[in-house]
Motif scaffolding. Structure first.
Motif, PDB file in Angstrom:
ATOM      1  N   LYS A 368      22.889  52.709  46.470  1.00 23.39           N
ATOM      2  CA  LYS A 368      21.983  51.564  46.463  1.00 23.39           C
ATOM      3  C   LYS A 368      20.903  51.726  47.533  1.00 23.39           C
ATOM      4  O   LYS A 368      19.719  51.443  47.306  1.00 23.39           O
ATOM      5  N   ILE A 369      21.304  52.187  48.716  1.00 25.22           N
ATOM      6  CA  ILE A 369      20.342  52.430  49.798  1.00 25.22           C
ATOM      7  C   ILE A 369      19.327  53.482  49.373  1.00 25.22           C
ATOM      8  O   ILE A 369      18.119  53.331  49.611  1.00 25.22           O
ATOM      9  N   SER A 370      19.789  54.551  48.722  1.00 26.74           N
ATOM     10  CA  SER A 370      18.886  55.612  48.251  1.00 26.74           C
ATOM     11  C   SER A 370      17.861  55.074  47.269  1.00 26.74           C
ATOM     12  O   SER A 370      16.671  55.408  47.327  1.00 26.74           O
ATOM     13  N   GLN A 371      18.329  54.243  46.374  1.00 30.98           N
ATOM     14  CA  GLN A 371      17.456  53.609  45.372  1.00 30.98           C
ATOM     15  C   GLN A 371      16.354  52.796  46.062  1.00 30.98           C
ATOM     16  O   GLN A 371      15.169  52.914  45.732  1.00 30.98           O
ATOM     17  N   ASN A 372      16.756  51.968  47.014  1.00 31.91           N
ATOM     18  CA  ASN A 372      15.798  51.158  47.761  1.00 31.91           C
ATOM     19  C   ASN A 372      14.819  52.020  48.553  1.00 31.91           C
ATOM     20  O   ASN A 372      13.631  51.721  48.651  1.00 31.91           O
ATOM     21  N   THR A 373      15.344  53.102  49.141  1.00 32.82           N
ATOM     22  CA  THR A 373      14.521  53.995  49.965  1.00 32.82           C
ATOM     23  C   THR A 373      13.405  54.620  49.132  1.00 32.82           C
ATOM     24  O   THR A 373      12.259  54.725  49.580  1.00 32.82           O
ATOM     25  N   LYS A 374      13.751  55.036  47.927  1.00 34.96           N
ATOM     26  CA  LYS A 374      12.766  55.673  47.049  1.00 34.96           C
ATOM     27  C   LYS A 374      11.562  54.761  46.819  1.00 34.96           C
ATOM     28  O   LYS A 374      10.411  55.188  46.902  1.00 34.96           O
ATOM     29  N   GLU A 375      11.834  53.489  46.558  1.00 34.82           N
ATOM     30  CA  GLU A 375      10.752  52.519  46.338  1.00 34.82           C
ATOM     31  C   GLU A 375      10.001  52.219  47.622  1.00 34.82           C
ATOM     32  O   GLU A 375       8.780  52.067  47.634  1.00 34.82           O
ATOM     33  N   LEU A 376      10.731  52.135  48.717  1.00 32.93           N
ATOM     34  CA  LEU A 376      10.123  51.720  49.983  1.00 32.93           C
ATOM     35  C   LEU A 376       9.152  52.769  50.529  1.00 32.93           C
ATOM     36  O   LEU A 376       8.114  52.421  51.092  1.00 32.93           O
ATOM     37  N   ILE A 377       9.482  54.039  50.360  1.00 33.91           N
ATOM     38  CA  ILE A 377       8.620  55.107  50.893  1.00 33.91           C
ATOM     39  C   ILE A 377       7.199  54.972  50.357  1.00 33.91           C
ATOM     40  O   ILE A 377       6.226  54.982  51.113  1.00 33.91           O
ATOM     41  N   GLU A 378       7.079  54.851  49.043  1.00 36.78           N
ATOM     42  CA  GLU A 378       5.748  54.744  48.434  1.00 36.78           C
ATOM     43  C   GLU A 378       5.048  53.459  48.852  1.00 36.78           C
ATOM     44  O   GLU A 378       3.840  53.442  49.098  1.00 36.78           O
ATOM     45  N   PHE A 379       5.795  52.382  48.942  1.00 37.80           N
ATOM     46  CA  PHE A 379       5.229  51.091  49.335  1.00 37.80           C
ATOM     47  C   PHE A 379       4.654  51.155  50.753  1.00 37.80           C
ATOM     48  O   PHE A 379       3.537  50.682  51.015  1.00 37.80           O
ATOM     49  N   LEU A 380       5.407  51.746  51.689  1.00 38.26           N
ATOM     50  CA  LEU A 380       4.979  51.791  53.087  1.00 38.26           C
ATOM     51  C   LEU A 380       3.698  52.600  53.274  1.00 38.26           C
ATOM     52  O   LEU A 380       2.878  52.297  54.146  1.00 38.26           O
ATOM     53  N   LEU A 411      18.235  60.080  48.100  1.00 35.78           N
ATOM     54  CA  LEU A 411      17.317  60.047  49.239  1.00 35.78           C
ATOM     55  C   LEU A 411      18.007  59.522  50.488  1.00 35.78           C
ATOM     56  O   LEU A 411      18.728  58.518  50.438  1.00 35.78           O
ATOM     57  N   CYS A 412      17.775  60.207  51.596  1.00 38.06           N
ATOM     58  CA  CYS A 412      18.301  59.760  52.888  1.00 38.06           C
ATOM     59  C   CYS A 412      17.768  58.362  53.181  1.00 38.06           C
ATOM     60  O   CYS A 412      16.565  58.104  53.057  1.00 38.06           O
ATOM     61  N   GLY A 413      18.641  57.447  53.583  1.00 37.89           N
ATOM     62  CA  GLY A 413      18.285  56.042  53.751  1.00 37.89           C
ATOM     63  C   GLY A 413      17.579  55.701  55.048  1.00 37.89           C
ATOM     64  O   GLY A 413      17.606  54.548  55.490  1.00 37.89           O
ATOM     65  N   ILE A 414      16.948  56.692  55.671  1.00 33.51           N
ATOM     66  CA  ILE A 414      16.191  56.464  56.905  1.00 33.51           C
ATOM     67  C   ILE A 414      14.722  56.800  56.661  1.00 33.51           C
ATOM     68  O   ILE A 414      14.404  57.860  56.117  1.00 33.51           O
TER      69      ILE A 414
END
Length: 497
Positions: A368-380, A411-414
């Motif tokens: 779940k963290i990996s899923q969120n990370t994938k979206e967040l990277i592009e957003f940031l 994806l690493c969650g950091i």
């Protein structure tokens, strides 16, 4: 104005909130962080529970005071409590303290002079991770009637706890249970491995330990304590310099230790090439897999030894301090496993009971963290106030990372972000939980360089060094949580409005 999903958390509140065994603490403003680093009286009144290797837990303070009375210890001394008598031996030998036999307790107690010696011993324990469990202290004090209640928390049955953790790690790393050892902290796992390597060094004559990448500060401190000869290569994306060094020192290098990916810039070395070099020159490769987790990256073909801080993603709730050593039976090192395992301590039973409940969700949490990370990277990347985003998908090492991925969503969650302008204003405005640690189910922010390397920020030479290793001062490390990704994005976006 729309209500925010994330709400401010008062300075000094435990993270997770209202949990006496929390390993993080809320520092909602940059001033809080600076005050903490400078140890101002105001902040010390607010922060009583924090990362246990850095701040003595209130139950350990209370227990030390009780034992001072019990054993009639003079006020010129302080008592330091540790996970075992073995830990006492390690500290005693390091600082030539010889008062080991005075205490009859089921854990380690050492009497040290107030002032300089006391500070030195506390700092050393911070590095080697022989911390006494806050749950053990809680039970001890509760049985004496010195604390009135126990933390209300769910625990696995005693007889199932250790096996549950070992079985989970065994499956995750595809390794036999007997090749895995649990430790009272991630740093104790690293210490135990490095101490084992030091003993091997004494037998085979190889004297150099290489740190590949800018590693976590306490890993570096352990290396400095135990290895007279060590070499640091800061850039994990540049293997050619390392290769040249190995050619020149081929019979002298014992081991290489690296993080995959690195903290906090999330860079990944070419492990395939690194493994080839280790094979060629008969070098032990130690990988800190905390960021990778065994569910994101397949590191099995490469490392001789893994160390993982289970406090992070494996726990997910920031309320247990624990680590693991995993020896890879594919390589030459596993037949001398006792050399590494003998230096570690076993975690306290109740810590294992708590971890056993949390670790069963490890894989689900990471996915779940990996899923969120994938979206967040592009957003940031599209936020006007973010100067640079550091993630496992950065151009300079994306191919190295992709070669290791278990699937395309691993994806690493950091994620770390550099905020060049208005850093304090932006950090203070975000209502995420903010404090040390990572790997939590709740999104957790940390002004990394301020908390990990404040000493470097405050001097001209320190700032020059940070530039050399390309570590920005104004950096926020984001440990991505499992919340609704739209709520996470909304919190970052509000500053744009």
């Amino acid at each position: 104005m729309e209500n925010s999903f994330f709400t401010p958390i008062e300075c000094g509140e435990t993270l997770p909130q209202k949990n006496i065994h929390a390993v993080s603490t809320s520092m909602p403003t940059l001033k809080d962080v600076i005050d903490y680093e400078e140890q101002t009286p105001e902040i010390l009144e607010k922060i009583s529970v924090a990362y246990p290797r850095f701040v003595i837990h209130p139950y350990l303070k209370k227990l030390a005071n009780y034992l001072k009375e019990k054993y009639n210890i003079s006020d010129e001394y302080e008592l330091v409590l540790m996970s075992s008598k073995k830990a006492v031996d390690v500290v005693s030998n390091r600082y030539y303290i010889h008062n080991i036999c005075e205490f009859n307790e089921p854990f380690g107690v050492i009497k040290v002079s107030q002032g300089r010696q006391y500070k030195k011993v506390l700092k050393f324990i911070q590095h080697v991770g022989y911390n006494l469990s806050s749950r053990l202290a809680e039970d001890y004090l509760y049985n004496l009637g010195l604390v009135q209640t126990l933390q209300n928390e769910k625990l696995e049955k005693k007889e199932l706890a250790e096996d549950t953790i070992l079985n989970t790690l065994s499956l995750a790393y595809n390794e036999k249970k007997e090749n895995i050892a649990l430790c009272p902290s991630g740093m104790n796992a690293i210490y135990s491995v490095l101490k084992g390597l030091k003993n091997i060094q004494a037998r085979n004559g190889k004297s150099i330990l290489i740190q590949f990448g800018w590693l976590y500060l306490d890993t570096t401190n352990i290396v400095n304590h135990y290895f007279e000869e060590s070499k640091v290569f800061y850039d994990v994306t540049n293997l050619s310099i390392l290769e040249e060094y190995l050619k020149e020192n081929k019979n002298r290098v014992l081991a290489i230790i690296t993080e995959v990916p690195t903290n906090p810039l999330v860079k990944t070395a070419d492990l395939e090439k690194l493994r080839e070099l280790c094979n060629k020159y008969n070098i032990v490769l130690v990988v800190d897999s905390t960021f990778a987790t065994p569910y994101n990256l397949n590191l099995k073909p490469y490392a001789d030894i893994f160390v993982e801080s289970l406090t992070k993603f494996a726990c997910g709730n920031a309320d247990v301090l624990m680590g693991a050593i995993i020896l890879n039976s594919n390589f030459k090192i596993s037949h001398i496993k006792n050399e590494f395992f003998k230096h570690s301590d076993k975690p306290y039973t109740k810590d294992m009971q708590r971890m056993a409940l949390e670790i069963v969700d490890y894989k689900k949490r990471v996915k779940k963290i990996s899923q969120n990370t994938k979206e967040l990277i592009e957003f940031l990347k599209n936020l006007s106030y973010v100067s640079k985003v550091y993630s496992c998908l950065d151009e300079d090492c994306i191919e190295n990372y992709k070669k290791l991925m278990i699937d395309e969503n691993s994806l690493c969650g950091i994620v770390s972000i550099h905020i060049e302008k208005d850093f304090q204003k932006i950090y203070d405005s975000l209502n995420f939980p903010k404090g040390p640690s990572l790997g939590t189910e709740f999104t957790l922010l940390m002004p990394y360089t301020y908390l990990a390397h404040y000493d470097l920020i405050t001097t001209k030479s320190g700032k020059e060094f940070l530039k050399k290793i390309e570590l920005p001062v104004n950096l926020i490390r984001i440990s991505v949580g499992i919340e609704d990704i739209e709520e996470i994005k909304k919190e970052f976006k509000k500053i744009e409005l």
